[in-house]
Design a protein around this motif. Structure first.
Motif, PDB file in Angstrom:
ATOM      1  N   LEU A  32       1.631  -8.554   1.491  1.00 31.84           N
ATOM      2  CA  LEU A  32       2.601  -7.853   0.640  1.00 31.84           C
ATOM      3  C   LEU A  32       2.716  -6.375   0.997  1.00 31.84           C
ATOM      4  N   ARG A  33       1.650  -5.797   1.487  1.00 33.17           N
ATOM      5  CA  ARG A  33       1.639  -4.369   1.793  1.00 33.17           C
ATOM      6  C   ARG A  33       2.475  -4.030   3.027  1.00 33.17           C
ATOM      7  N   ALA A  40       0.934  -3.007  -3.303  1.00 37.95           N
ATOM      8  CA  ALA A  40       0.294  -4.289  -3.636  1.00 37.95           C
ATOM      9  C   ALA A  40       0.269  -4.481  -5.137  1.00 37.95           C
ATOM     10  N   GLY A  41       1.452  -4.692  -5.715  1.00 36.28           N
ATOM     11  CA  GLY A  41       1.545  -4.863  -7.153  1.00 36.28           C
ATOM     12  C   GLY A  41       2.553  -5.917  -7.559  1.00 36.28           C
ATOM     13  N   THR A  42       2.676  -6.125  -8.859  1.00 35.42           N
ATOM     14  CA  THR A  42       3.527  -7.190  -9.396  1.00 35.42           C
ATOM     15  C   THR A  42       5.000  -6.992  -9.054  1.00 35.42           C
ATOM     16  N   THR A  43       5.493  -5.762  -9.157  1.00 36.58           N
ATOM     17  CA  THR A  43       6.920  -5.513  -8.914  1.00 36.58           C
ATOM     18  C   THR A  43       7.306  -5.842  -7.478  1.00 36.58           C
ATOM     19  N   ASN A  44       6.509  -5.396  -6.532  1.00 32.30           N
ATOM     20  CA  ASN A  44       6.805  -5.698  -5.130  1.00 32.30           C
ATOM     21  C   ASN A  44       6.647  -7.190  -4.858  1.00 32.30           C
ATOM     22  N   MET A  45       5.713  -7.823  -5.558  1.00 32.07           N
ATOM     23  CA  MET A  45       5.537  -9.271  -5.437  1.00 32.07           C
ATOM     24  C   MET A  45       6.797  -9.986  -5.918  1.00 32.07           C
ATOM     25  N   LEU A  46       7.368  -9.514  -7.007  1.00 28.67           N
ATOM     26  CA  LEU A  46       8.590 -10.112  -7.543  1.00 28.67           C
ATOM     27  C   LEU A  46       9.734  -9.984  -6.552  1.00 28.67           C
ATOM     28  N   ARG A  47       9.856  -8.830  -5.956  1.00 28.49           N
ATOM     29  CA  ARG A  47      10.965  -8.574  -5.029  1.00 28.49           C
ATOM     30  C   ARG A  47      10.829  -9.339  -3.720  1.00 28.49           C
ATOM     31  N   THR A  48       9.604  -9.482  -3.234  1.00 27.76           N
ATOM     32  CA  THR A  48       9.419 -10.038  -1.891  1.00 27.76           C
ATOM     33  C   THR A  48       8.989 -11.504  -1.865  1.00 27.76           C
ATOM     34  N   VAL A  49       8.301 -11.961  -2.902  1.00 30.36           N
ATOM     35  CA  VAL A  49       7.801 -13.343  -2.923  1.00 30.36           C
ATOM     36  C   VAL A  49       8.525 -14.188  -3.975  1.00 30.36           C
TER      37      VAL A  49
END
Length: 205
Positions: A32-33, A40-49
């Motif tokens: 994710l990084r 490495a957090g929830t928001t970026n996880m939402l956008r990318t995964v």
């Protein structure tokens, strides 16, 4: 002193388990990084995964705040349990932001802080959580919800003096320290907010 050091070490190691990196590699095949905002957090996880990965990370990161504080309460023994719980909370967030297992590159500590607040004082935790959610819904900016909720925490400690997991110690100083730490981690977001260029999330995706 030894028990405080042990609690700090345990909490830091638990906080260092970076679920966003683990789940992004498992679900999407990448770190994710290396994607999106590179956080490495929830928001970026939402956008990318996606939503599934983000939900898993959110739950696990909240638990990273819950578990260390409960452990600190249980093993504090004859030392000041309030101080022990605060040390635990701070080092859990420190581990999340600078994880020893993941090259010291972690998230910003918001979800883990929510878990800590919910255990230390469920009233303050729920108020900050609901306030943050409302701000995100109104503005579509996760960072703004996180920043303002972090500021709200020490303010609430002044007025809410009941329902703490450990009584007998003022939590306002702890609240200020945690708020400053969260604000520091969001310094890039604060700059973009001032410039009017902060990213917004979409609820339609």
């Amino acid at each position: 002193m030894g028990i405080y050091i042990a609690i700090a070490a345990i909490s830091y190691l638990i906080g260092s388990i970076n679920f966003s990196v683990i789940f992004s590699k498992k679900l999407a095949g990448f770190d994710l990084r290396e994607k999106g905002s590179k956080n490495a957090g929830t928001t970026n996880m939402l956008r990318t995964v996606g939503k599934k990965g983000a939900a898993l990370v959110l739950i696990c990161d909240i638990l990273k705040g819950v578990v260390p504080v409960i452990i600190a309460k249980l093993i504090s023994g004859n030392v000041n349990s309030a101080i022990a719980c605060q040390i635990s909370g701070f080092f859990a967030v420190l581990g999340h932001c600078f994880p020893i297992f993941f090259e010291f590159k972690g998230g910003k500590g918001v979800a883990t802080s929510i878990g800590i607040l919910l255990v230390l004082n469920w009233q303050i935790g729920l108020i900050c959580l609901m306030y943050g959610i409302i701000m995100v819904i109104l503005t579509r900016m996760v960072s703004l919800g996180s920043i303002t909720a972090a500021i709200l925490f020490p303010v609430l400690t002044i007025f809410i003096r009941m329902h703490y997991i450990s009584e007998g110690f003022n939590y306002t100083v702890f609240g200020i320290i945690m708020a400053v730490f969260i604000l520091y981690n969001h310094r890039g977001n604060i700059k973009r907010l001032n410039e009017g260029t902060e990213n917004r999330i979409s609820f339609r995706k």
